[in-house]
Enzyme design. Structure first.
Site, PDB file in Angstrom:
ATOM      1  N   CYS A  34       0.836  -1.204   0.000  1.00  0.00           N
ATOM      2  CA  CYS A  34       0.000   0.000   0.000  1.00  0.00           C
ATOM      3  C   CYS A  34       0.877   1.263   0.000  1.00  0.00           C
ATOM      4  O   CYS A  34       1.579   1.506  -0.978  1.00  0.00           O
ATOM      5  CB  CYS A  34      -0.972  -0.048   1.182  1.00  0.00           C
ATOM      6  SG  CYS A  34      -2.251   1.194   1.062  1.00  0.00           S
ATOM      7  N   SER A  79       3.333 -10.173  38.570  1.00  0.00           N
ATOM      8  CA  SER A  79       1.935  -9.792  38.806  1.00  0.00           C
ATOM      9  C   SER A  79       1.050 -11.018  38.984  1.00  0.00           C
ATOM     10  O   SER A  79      -0.074 -10.910  39.442  1.00  0.00           O
ATOM     11  CB  SER A  79       1.429  -8.988  37.611  1.00  0.00           C
ATOM     12  OG  SER A  79       1.293  -9.860  36.498  1.00  0.00           O
ATOM     13  N   GLU A 113      -1.619  -8.953   4.554  1.00  0.00           N
ATOM     14  CA  GLU A 113      -1.593  -9.339   5.969  1.00  0.00           C
ATOM     15  C   GLU A 113      -2.984  -9.418   6.587  1.00  0.00           C
ATOM     16  O   GLU A 113      -3.171 -10.011   7.652  1.00  0.00           O
ATOM     17  CB  GLU A 113      -0.723  -8.347   6.760  1.00  0.00           C
ATOM     18  CG  GLU A 113      -1.295  -6.936   6.955  1.00  0.00           C
ATOM     19  CD  GLU A 113      -1.068  -6.007   5.760  1.00  0.00           C
ATOM     20  OE1 GLU A 113      -0.762  -6.510   4.655  1.00  0.00           O
ATOM     21  OE2 GLU A 113      -1.226  -4.782   5.910  1.00  0.00           O
ATOM     22  N   HIS A 153      -3.547  -5.236   0.967  1.00  0.00           N
ATOM     23  CA  HIS A 153      -2.930  -5.678   2.234  1.00  0.00           C
ATOM     24  C   HIS A 153      -2.979  -7.206   2.384  1.00  0.00           C
ATOM     25  O   HIS A 153      -3.982  -7.737   2.875  1.00  0.00           O
ATOM     26  CB  HIS A 153      -3.671  -5.033   3.407  1.00  0.00           C
ATOM     27  CG  HIS A 153      -3.421  -3.566   3.510  1.00  0.00           C
ATOM     28  ND1 HIS A 153      -2.429  -3.033   4.292  1.00  0.00           N
ATOM     29  CD2 HIS A 153      -4.038  -2.511   2.905  1.00  0.00           C
ATOM     30  CE1 HIS A 153      -2.437  -1.709   4.187  1.00  0.00           C
ATOM     31  NE2 HIS A 153      -3.402  -1.371   3.347  1.00  0.00           N
ATOM     32  N   SER A 211       4.603 -12.116  33.316  1.00  0.00           N
ATOM     33  CA  SER A 211       5.643 -12.040  34.353  1.00  0.00           C
ATOM     34  C   SER A 211       6.025 -13.430  34.847  1.00  0.00           C
ATOM     35  O   SER A 211       7.176 -13.667  35.223  1.00  0.00           O
ATOM     36  CB  SER A 211       5.227 -11.111  35.489  1.00  0.00           C
ATOM     37  OG  SER A 211       4.055 -11.557  36.089  1.00  0.00           O
TER      38      SER A 211
END
Ligand code: XMP
Length: 556
Positions: free
Chosen positions: A80, A253, A201, A199, A258
């Site tokens: 694009c 957390s 994707e 596009h 984490s």
């Protein structure tokens, strides 16, 4: 490791290009569209993709790529705006369309029967409906030809553009045109330069994955070697080198990110070096602290610092009703306690601070990282003075910052993190405080925790309508919300006022938008009955049927 570099010019779908290529087991990196293409940046790069953009090439705001792009000898794919950028930079002309083109558009590709260079043919394997993705990945030399006749492919592409090429740059040739009459596919006659006006994707684009695969494998010659094992080996080496024998403190957390970061540090470094700190704010889900402790201990944690600070949070939240006021108090207190507790640990000055920031946390949604190179998570851990100081001192470690959420899950599995933790639904930083409308008290948290735990247990126990997995695994996020109203009911023969609970369940890819989960009514009725029968103070249960937008996932 082979790498595809993506120059980000600010398109909403830049991260999607990267996602699709990583799904093909090829490593990608997104850098700002105007980043300098130094030898360091180009190390390991086998091809470069120029993303779309909300800008036009003829307006002054658009980022201009480093012109080494056109002399570095690497294959280029312009998508694009990326194609328009190449066209404009290389001497063609881009002008506005009378009307913006958006959505599915038919594109027709015509290839002559002979005379195409090998690399152009390899690019067109992506358009050939007869070729499966596996053949394209395996490096199929070209589209199937019928008796030497011209070859024609028609497919539905996905467009989103307000400009078009009105003159191709010298050396480029048009091979495909949209049904609306504009150039859709262009290829350079002698350089490995390709351009798509649409596009590939976007999932609605027919043959989109195949087109990207044809570029990545057929043109760039990448090897499909992006696996979590490889990544782990690479990461282990660089972490060990960076950290040496210094201590590392990770703020945990309880969520997937984490915990996986913790598992990674424990596996890579000497567990004696690794300090894990977790704050029990009293606003967590049922048994959260126990679950987190058990899973980290199983992963070999030696220094696990659990900070029990619920009383401080409830006292700070006393009397507060407005959601923003609650969030602010929680965020500030979190930082204050964290700094106090970290200094109590008495770690030597040169300790490293680690956190589980993901790749998506670094990408500013909507604007792309071209607009702002290193944006950080809007989570109370990240913006704290402690984190800022460590970042400035070069002692902040973010070992997951190259990974997407599903890749973090794969890494977690590879590292032996409990499946229950890996599949856990997301949970907001301010915890139950944003699921209790109005003032937050310990009693309300206890009540909500009980009801929520029953809801989640039921979802884990029940199969999805298709029977492939549990309802819990089919749903992206489910939770209960305590409403600030009472409603009438009967208990025995007595009129009684009870609390009202809302149940929420949504499907989503990333939390940015979400659909209501269409429960079978039987499940909802049984779950609601179990809650009202078990949790004495809940008199009524409702189901939230609002999608995002216009609603948000959380109620506050
Ligand atoms: P909303 O409610 O904005 O939520 O649709 C989108 C996703 O973000 C989570 N969320 C938060 N996470 N701190 C967080 O760490 C917060 O303040 C916060 N607010 C919402 C929410 O649970 C959902 O997954």
């Amino acid at each position: 490791m082979d790498k595809i570099l993506i120059l980000d010019f600010g398109s909403q779908t830049t991260a999607l290009i990267s996602r699709r290529i990583r799904d093909l087991a090829v490593y990608t990196e997104i850098i700002p569209g105007d980043a300098s293409l130094t030898p360091e940046v180009l190390t390991g790069v086998r091809g470069i993709i120029l993303s779309g953009s909300p800008e036009s090439v003829y307006t002054p705001h658009g980022a201009i790529p480093d012109q080494k792009l056109y002399t570095c000898g690497l294959p280029l794919l312009g998508i694009c705006y990326g194609l328009q950028r190449m066209t404009s930079d290389l001497g063609g002309l881009v002008e506005p369309l009378p009307r913006r083109e958006y959505g599915g558009v038919t594109v027709q590709v015509d290839l002559p029967s002979a005379g195409l260079p090998d690399q152009t043919l390899r690019f067109f394997t992506g358009f050939d409906h007869a070729l499966p993705l596996s053949s394209i990945i395996a490096g199929c030399p070209g589209p199937s030809r019928r008796n030497g006749a011209d070859t024609r492919f028609t497919f539905t592409a996905w467009m989103s553009h307000g400009d078009t090429l009105t003159r191709l740059a010298p050396g480029f040739r048009e091979y495909g045109r949209s049904s609306t009459g504009f150039p859709a596919v262009t290829v350079h006659e002698s350089q490995p330069w390709f351009g798509l006006q649409f596009h590939p994707e976007v999932s609605h684009c027919e043959r989109g994955r195949e087109l990207l695969a044809a570029f990545v494998f057929g043109i760039c010659g990448c090897a499909a070697e992006w696996t979590m094992e490889r990544y782990f080996e690479k990461l282990s080496r660089s972490l060990a080198e960076q950290v040496g024998t210094s201590p590392v403190l990770l703020l945990i957390s309880g969520g997937v990110d984490s915990t996986v970061a913790g598992a990674l540090l424990l596996k890579t470094l000497d567990p004696e070096q690794v300090h894990l700190m977790y704050m029990d704010t009293g606003l967590m889900r049922k048994d959260e602290t126990l679950t987190v402790t058990a899973s980290l201990k199983r992963l070999g944690a030696r220094h696990l610092h659990i900070i029990l600070c619920a009383a401080e949070f409830f006292s700070a939240l006393k009397g507060l009703k407005a959601s923003e006021a609650k969030r602010k108090v929680i965020g500030d207190l979190f930082i204050r306690i964290q700094e106090r507790e970290v200094s109590r640990l008495g770690l030597p000055e040169q300790y490293f601070l680690a956190q589980g920031t993901l790749y998506t946390d670094l990408i500013e949604s909507g604007k792309g990282i071209g607009a702002k190179a290193h944006l950080i998570k809007s989570h109370h851990n990240v913006g704290s003075p402690l984190v800022d100081a460590k970042r400035q001192a070069g002692r902040l470690i973010e070992p997951l910052d190259k990974l997407y959420k599903d890749e973090v899950r794969s890494l977690g599995r590879f590292l032996g993190v409990d499946e229950a933790v890996i599949r856990r639904h997301p949970f907001p930083g301010p915890g139950l405080a944003v699921r209790i409308l109005g003032e937050v008290t310990r009693e309300k948290c206890d009540l909500l925790r009980e009801a929520d735990a029953i809801y989640i247990e039921e979802l884990k126990r029940r199969r999805s309508p298709g029977g492939e997995c549990s309802l819990y695994d089919e749903i992206w996020q489910a939770f209960a919300v305590l409403l600030p109203i009472r409603s009438v009911g009967v208990a025995g023969d007595v009129r009684q006022y009870g609390q009202v609970l809302a149940l929420r369940a949504v499907t989503s890819a990333d939390g940015m938008s979400a659909d209501v989960y269409p429960f079978p009514l039987k499940d909802l009725l049984e779950i609601a009955t179990r809650i009202t029968n078990t949790v004495k103070d809940i008199g009524r249960v409702t189901y939230d049927i609002s999608s995002k937008p216009p609603a948000t996932i959380e109620w506050e």
